[in-house]
Write a protein that holds these residues in place. Structure first.
Motif, PDB file in Angstrom:
ATOM      1  N   ILE A  12       6.360  14.673  -6.100  1.00 12.94           N
ATOM      2  CA  ILE A  12       6.055  12.904  -6.739  1.00 12.94           C
ATOM      3  C   ILE A  12       4.644  12.876  -5.654  1.00 12.94           C
ATOM      4  O   ILE A  12       4.662  12.959  -4.328  1.00 12.94           O
ATOM      5  CB  ILE A  12       7.634  12.318  -5.589  1.00 12.94           C
ATOM      6  CG1 ILE A  12       8.752  12.632  -6.341  1.00 12.94           C
ATOM      7  CG2 ILE A  12       7.017  10.878  -6.252  1.00 12.94           C
ATOM      8  CD1 ILE A  12       8.553  12.908  -7.763  1.00 12.94           C
ATOM      9  N   SER A  13       3.913  11.752  -6.580  1.00 10.32           N
ATOM     10  CA  SER A  13       2.983  11.500  -5.237  1.00 10.32           C
ATOM     11  C   SER A  13       2.476   8.986  -5.999  1.00 10.32           C
ATOM     12  O   SER A  13       3.850   8.643  -6.819  1.00 10.32           O
ATOM     13  CB  SER A  13       1.604  11.850  -6.415  1.00 10.32           C
ATOM     14  OG  SER A  13       1.404  11.350  -7.025  1.00 10.32           O
ATOM     15  N   THR A  14       1.990   9.078  -5.206  1.00  7.56           N
ATOM     16  CA  THR A  14       1.844   6.965  -5.806  1.00  7.56           C
ATOM     17  C   THR A  14       0.579   6.701  -6.160  1.00  7.56           C
ATOM     18  O   THR A  14      -0.455   7.239  -6.323  1.00  7.56           O
ATOM     19  CB  THR A  14       2.568   6.677  -4.232  1.00  7.56           C
ATOM     20  OG1 THR A  14       3.591   6.994  -4.163  1.00  7.56           O
ATOM     21  CG2 THR A  14       2.519   5.023  -4.791  1.00  7.56           C
ATOM     22  N   VAL A  15       0.729   5.748  -7.125  1.00  7.24           N
ATOM     23  CA  VAL A  15      -1.070   5.959  -7.715  1.00  7.24           C
ATOM     24  C   VAL A  15      -1.060   3.852  -7.298  1.00  7.24           C
ATOM     25  O   VAL A  15       0.347   3.114  -7.946  1.00  7.24           O
ATOM     26  CB  VAL A  15      -0.955   5.450  -9.109  1.00  7.24           C
ATOM     27  CG1 VAL A  15      -2.062   4.890  -9.300  1.00  7.24           C
ATOM     28  CG2 VAL A  15      -0.825   7.048  -9.934  1.00  7.24           C
ATOM     29  N   VAL A  16      -2.110   3.519  -6.850  1.00  9.36           N
ATOM     30  CA  VAL A  16      -1.668   1.548  -6.625  1.00  9.36           C
ATOM     31  C   VAL A  16      -3.294   1.134  -7.470  1.00  9.36           C
ATOM     32  O   VAL A  16      -3.476   2.125  -7.916  1.00  9.36           O
ATOM     33  CB  VAL A  16      -1.805   2.261  -5.110  1.00  9.36           C
ATOM     34  CG1 VAL A  16      -0.817   2.602  -4.182  1.00  9.36           C
ATOM     35  CG2 VAL A  16      -3.610   2.206  -4.888  1.00  9.36           C
ATOM     36  N   PRO A  17      -2.908   0.012  -7.510  1.00 12.05           N
ATOM     37  CA  PRO A  17      -3.469  -1.110  -8.437  1.00 12.05           C
ATOM     38  C   PRO A  17      -5.073  -0.980  -7.944  1.00 12.05           C
ATOM     39  O   PRO A  17      -5.478   0.109  -6.649  1.00 12.05           O
ATOM     40  CB  PRO A  17      -3.201  -2.156  -8.347  1.00 12.05           C
ATOM     41  CG  PRO A  17      -2.398  -1.487  -7.985  1.00 12.05           C
ATOM     42  CD  PRO A  17      -2.037  -1.444  -6.995  1.00 12.05           C
ATOM     43  N   ARG A  97       4.994   5.523  -9.216  1.00 13.35           N
ATOM     44  CA  ARG A  97       5.614   7.236  -8.082  1.00 13.35           C
ATOM     45  C   ARG A  97       5.165   7.494  -9.426  1.00 13.35           C
ATOM     46  O   ARG A  97       5.365   7.174 -10.765  1.00 13.35           O
ATOM     47  CB  ARG A  97       6.994   7.134  -8.545  1.00 13.35           C
ATOM     48  CG  ARG A  97       7.575   6.109  -6.605  1.00 13.35           C
ATOM     49  CD  ARG A  97       5.958   7.004  -5.796  1.00 13.35           C
ATOM     50  NE  ARG A  97       7.456   6.204  -4.796  1.00 13.35           N
ATOM     51  CZ  ARG A  97       6.876   5.295  -3.576  1.00 13.35           C
ATOM     52  NH1 ARG A  97       6.496   5.072  -3.657  1.00 13.35           N
ATOM     53  NH2 ARG A  97       7.680   5.109  -2.594  1.00 13.35           N
ATOM     54  N   ILE A  98       4.375   8.648  -9.663  1.00 15.15           N
ATOM     55  CA  ILE A  98       4.150   9.602 -10.289  1.00 15.15           C
ATOM     56  C   ILE A  98       4.751  11.477  -9.813  1.00 15.15           C
ATOM     57  O   ILE A  98       4.701  11.859  -8.865  1.00 15.15           O
ATOM     58  CB  ILE A  98       3.071  10.134 -10.464  1.00 15.15           C
ATOM     59  CG1 ILE A  98       1.565   8.834 -10.709  1.00 15.15           C
ATOM     60  CG2 ILE A  98       2.139  11.179 -11.153  1.00 15.15           C
ATOM     61  CD1 ILE A  98       1.989   8.211 -12.043  1.00 15.15           C
ATOM     62  N   ALA A  99       5.430  11.863 -11.393  1.00 19.09           N
ATOM     63  CA  ALA A  99       6.747  12.954 -10.655  1.00 19.09           C
ATOM     64  C   ALA A  99       5.264  14.241 -11.453  1.00 19.09           C
ATOM     65  O   ALA A  99       6.095  13.642 -12.372  1.00 19.09           O
ATOM     66  CB  ALA A  99       7.586  12.918 -11.594  1.00 19.09           C
ATOM     67  N   GLU A 100       5.839  15.546 -10.872  1.00 15.12           N
ATOM     68  CA  GLU A 100       4.626  16.264 -12.581  1.00 15.12           C
ATOM     69  C   GLU A 100       5.865  17.492 -11.999  1.00 15.12           C
ATOM     70  O   GLU A 100       6.368  17.630 -10.818  1.00 15.12           O
ATOM     71  CB  GLU A 100       3.899  16.724 -11.748  1.00 15.12           C
ATOM     72  CG  GLU A 100       2.738  15.837 -11.504  1.00 15.12           C
ATOM     73  CD  GLU A 100       1.402  15.868 -10.259  1.00 15.12           C
ATOM     74  OE1 GLU A 100       1.188  16.951  -9.977  1.00 15.12           O
ATOM     75  OE2 GLU A 100       0.246  14.942  -9.834  1.00 15.12           O
ATOM     76  N   TRP A 101       6.140  18.080 -13.398  1.00 15.34           N
ATOM     77  CA  TRP A 101       7.072  19.503 -13.309  1.00 15.34           C
ATOM     78  C   TRP A 101       6.589  20.303 -14.260  1.00 15.34           C
ATOM     79  O   TRP A 101       5.847  19.857 -15.434  1.00 15.34           O
ATOM     80  CB  TRP A 101       8.362  18.367 -13.287  1.00 15.34           C
ATOM     81  CG  TRP A 101       9.918  19.557 -14.016  1.00 15.34           C
ATOM     82  CD1 TRP A 101       9.833  20.935 -13.133  1.00 15.34           C
ATOM     83  CD2 TRP A 101      10.801  20.158 -14.865  1.00 15.34           C
ATOM     84  NE1 TRP A 101      11.070  21.533 -13.242  1.00 15.34           N
ATOM     85  CE2 TRP A 101      11.323  21.353 -13.928  1.00 15.34           C
ATOM     86  CE3 TRP A 101      10.237  19.475 -16.125  1.00 15.34           C
ATOM     87  CZ2 TRP A 101      12.308  21.507 -15.039  1.00 15.34           C
ATOM     88  CZ3 TRP A 101      11.994  19.805 -16.835  1.00 15.34           C
ATOM     89  CH2 TRP A 101      12.856  20.815 -16.454  1.00 15.34           C
TER      90      TRP A 101
END
Length: 434
Positions: A12-17, A97-101
Motif C-alpha cells: 500500500i502507498s499513497t498518492v496526493v495532488p 491509496r494505491i495497492a499493488e498485488w
C-alpha cells in the motif's frame, strides 16, 4: 450483518495532488444526493491482456495520479463532521491509496475460477471507524503471471456516481498514455423525461430507507447475507429478447428489457411477496456535458404496478419501466435537508433497484491504445431487497455489445435466479467471454 472490511496484504502507498494546497486547505460541501449515498461504494475492474501492458510496471502507474488529483482535490481529502453534525470533505491532500498485488494465476485462470467477480481485484475498504482518517478512494493494480493487468477501483459513492468513478479511471489512463483528458463525462442519451411526485414531504420516498450501521463504519447492516453474481448476455440474446417481447412501434432500451426480465424472475421467486414497487436509478442529463467534476447526478424514480410482476407479460413490465417512472429527487432533497444531512440511509436495495449504466463509455479506458478485455462493476452497501446493474459488455466479433448484468440479492434468491434465467430465458450461469 454486513461483513467488516477484510484488508488484504497488498503493498500500500499513497498518492496526493501534484500541487500542495499548503495553508489554503479548502472545504468541499456535500449536497443532499452526496449525503444520501454515503453508505454505498462503487467497485470496478478493468482487465487488460499482456499485449496492452507490455513494458509497463507498477512504477509507471502512480505518476499519472498526481496531476489527476489536482483537478479534483476533494477526492484526496477526508471526511469531517461539522458542529451541526453535517459531513463535509476537508481538502487536506491526505491522498488516494494505491495497492499493488502480484497474482500467481494467469488472467484466464483467474476468470475461469472467479468468473466475472470483482472480489480480490478491488481493495475492500469502507469509511470508518475513524472517519477523519479513512481514504475515499483505493486503486488496486494486479499483475497476473501471464503479464495481464487488472485495474481495480473502490470509490466512495459520496464523491460521485458510477459515471464519475469511471471517468476518474479514464482520465488516469489517458494521462498514462500522454493523451488529453476527456472534456466531459459521458452522459446517457435519450432518457425519458420522468414524471415528478408532489414536493410535499408527506410523500415519503420509497427509494430509500433508514439504515443501521455496522459498528462505527459507514456501512449498513443487513438482515441476510447479500451475494453478488454477474451474468453475461450476448448481443444475439438481447436482439432476440427485443424482437420477441417488445413492440416495434416504440424505441426500447436493452436496460428496460433486461430489468423487466429480472424483475419478473425475482417476483416469481418471492411469490406473493414479489416486488410491486421498484426503484430505477438513471443519470441526470440536466447537469450538462460541461461538468467534468465528480458528482452524484442521479435520478431516483419509483415504478409501481397493481398486478403481480411474476404473472405479467414481459412487454407490460418493459412499458412500465420505460414510461411510468415517478421521480423522487425533490422529496429526497427535502428529507435530507430536513434532517440537516445527519441521517443514515440505504438507497440501493431499499427496494429492488435497477441501475442504468448501459450508456457508459466504460471501454474508453485504454492502456497503450488497447481496450480492456472486460469491465465489470458492483456496489457495496446493498440492502436486502437487492440491486441490478446493467452495463455494456465488450464488443463481439460482429462489433456489437452484449450486457454485463451484475445482481446482488440474498444468497438463496440469487441461486434461484440463476436457475430461472437459464431455464426460462437461456441466460447461462457463466457464459465465457471470447
Amino acid at each position: 450483518m454486513s461483513p467488516l472490511p477484510n484488508l488484504d496484504t497488498s503493498r500500500i502507498s499513497t498518492v496526493v495532488p501534484a500541487t500542495p494546497r499548503g495553508e489554503e486547505k479548502s472545504e468541499y460541501n456535500l449536497n443532499y444526493m452526496d449525503l444520501l449515498m454515503k453508505l454505498h461504494y462503487i467497485r470496478s475492474i478493468h482487465l487488460f491482456d499482456s499485449e496492452a501492458v507490455q513494458d509497463l510496471s507498477f512504477s509507471d502507474f502512480k505518476p499519472p495520479m498526481f496531476p489527476l488529483l489536482d483537478s479534483c482535490s476533494h477526492v484526496a481529502g477526508r471526511v469531517r463532521i461539522s458542529e451541526s453534525g453535517r459531513p463535509f470533505i476537508k481538502c487536506n491532500d491526505a491522498g488516494v491509496r494505491i495497492a499493488e498485488w502480484q497474482c500467481e494465476k494467469s488472467l484466464r485462470e483467474w476468470m475461469d475460477e472467479k468468473e466475472y467477480s470483482i472480489d480480490g481485484l478491488v481493495h475492500d475498504h469502507v469509511i470508518g471507524p475513524d472517519v477523519e482518517f479513512s481514504p475515499l478512494v483505493f486503486v488496486k493494480f494486479t499483475y497476473f503471471k501471464c503479464g495481464g493487468l487488472s485495474v481495480g477501483l473502490s470509490w466512495a459513492h459520496i464523491l460521485g456516481d458510477a459515471f464519475s468513478a469511471f471517468n476518474f479511471i479514464t482520465k488516469w489512463s489517458h494521462t498514462l498514455d500522454a493523451q488529453a483528458s476527456p472534456k466531459s463525462f459521458h452522459i446517457p442519451k435519450n432518457l425519458t423525461k420522468p414524471k415528478f411526485l408532489s414536493n410535499s414531504i408527506s410523500d415519503y420516498p420509497i427509494s430509500v430507507k433508514k439504515a443501521t450501521l455496522v459498528d462505527n463504519y459507514w456501512l449498513p447492516a443487513n438482515d441476510s447475507y447479500v451475494a453478488t453474481h454477474t451474468f453475461y448476455i450476448t448481443s444475439k440474446q438481447l436482439h432476440h429478447l427485443a424482437t420477441t417481447f417488445t413492440s416495434t412501434k416504440t424505441s426500447t432500451k436493452y436496460f428496460e428489457i433486461v430489468s423487466a426480465m429480472i424483475w419478473k424472475s425475482i417476483a416469481q421467486i418471492r411469490g406473493d411477496f414479489g416486488p410491486r414497487v421498484v426503484t430505477v436509478s438513471t443519470t441526470n442529463i440536466s447537469n450538462g456535458v460541461e461538468n467534468e467534476f465528480p458528482s452524484n447526478a442521479l435520478l431516483l424514480s419509483r415504478i409501481e404496478t397493481k398486478i403481480s410482476p411474476g404473472e405479467s407479460n414481459l412487454s407490460e413490465l418493459v412499458n412500465l419501466i420505460a414510461e411510468n417512472k415517478m421521480n423522487e429527487n425533490h422529496v429526497l432533497e427535502k428529507l435530507l435537508e430536513g434532517s440537516e444531512g445527519k441521517g443514515d440511509f440505504i438507497v440501493y436495495g431499499a427496494k429492488l433497484t435497477f441501475v442504468d449504466l448501459e450508456e457508459g463509455d466504460f471501454y474508453g479506458v485504454k492502456i497503450n491504445g488497447k481496450k480492456p478485455i472486460m469491465v465489470n462493476c458492483d456496489f457495496r452497501g446493498v440492502g436486502d431487497e437487492g440491486v441490478v446493474l446493467v452495463l455494456p459488455g465488450p464488443e463481439d466479433d460482429d462489433g456489437n455489445n452484449g450486457r454485463m448484468v451484475t445482481v446482488s440479492l440474498p444468497g438463496k434468491e440469487l441461486d434461484q435466479l440463476k436457475c430461472i434465467l437459464e431455464k426460462e430465458w437461456g441466460i447461462q450461469y457463466y457464459s465465457r467471454l471470447g
